[in-house]
Design an enzyme around this catalytic site. Structure first.
Site, PDB file in Angstrom:
ATOM      1  CE  LYS A  14      -2.186  -1.181   3.742  1.00  0.00           C
ATOM      2  NZ  LYS A  14      -1.618  -2.496   4.028  1.00  0.00           N
ATOM      3  NE  ARG A 146       2.595  -5.802  12.635  1.00  0.00           N
ATOM      4  CZ  ARG A 146       3.827  -5.559  12.244  1.00  0.00           C
ATOM      5  NH1 ARG A 146       4.240  -5.907  11.030  1.00  0.00           N
ATOM      6  NH2 ARG A 146       4.672  -4.953  13.034  1.00  0.00           N
TER       7      ARG A 146
END
Length: 191
Positions: A14, A146
């Protein structure tokens, strides 16, 4: 106005792709982590409030994060648009972002979801950890936590944006430039 959410699990690329898209389309890059650090450093009222929470080990509330994003959006409404990197992460944040953008007479144009298999994500993150020295990026247990948070809290946003007709899934594996070109293709088809 072109408003894009770049979406994907940890290690999907990202940050890398956001930087390239920001430059190509002349968008304002809104990374909540960067905004939070800047507000704290500038000692703005929201930054001071956020610092108090962070010093206690408490997550910064959605209201504070939305307030910080609102301040950035308000300053750049005459620009080409925004790319949201790492935000929203939850359904309540997505709903709040929609309301905020509506207040400014704009909306999300497109949500681009980078799709990468979990084994590849861990390879990327552990390599990043070795080059950056971040021990947490090299720990598989931390990575699994995560991913669990992403799966439970963030992944459901795909359905939210799909129902709005604003979700495009892009293969996030391959050469960086090929992935970038695939993202640009989706953007050109959406505008």
């Amino acid at each position: 106005m072109l408003n894009i959410i770049l979406f994907g699990p940890p290690g999907a690329g990202k940050g890398t792709q956001s930087a390239k898209l920001t430059q190509k389309y002349q968008l304002m890059h809104l990374s909540t982590g960067d905004i939070l650090r800047a507000e704290v450093a500038a000692q703005t009222p929201l930054g001071k409030e956020a610092k108090q929470l962070m010093d206690k080990g408490i997550l910064v509330s959605d209201d504070i994060v939305i307030g910080m994003i609102d301040a950035r959006i308000s300053k750049a409404l005459n620009g080409n648009g925004f790319i949201f990197d790492g935000f929203p992460r939850t359904l309540p944040q997505a709903i709040a972002l929609d309301k905020l953008l509506q207040k400014h007479n704009t909306s999300i144009t497109l949500t681009l979801a980078l799709e990468v298999q979990e084994d590849e994500l861990f390879k990327r993150i552990s390599l990043r950890g070795k080059s950056s020295g971040r021990v947490d990026d090299q720990d598989e247990a931390t990575f699994k936590k995560r991913m669990n948070v992403y799966t439970l809290e963030t992944s459901p946003l795909k359905d939210y944006y799909k129902k709005q007709g604003k979700l495009k899934q892009v293969n996030g594996i391959g050469e960086m430039e090929d992935i970038f070109n695939a993202l640009c293709k989706e953007i050109s088809e959406a505008v």
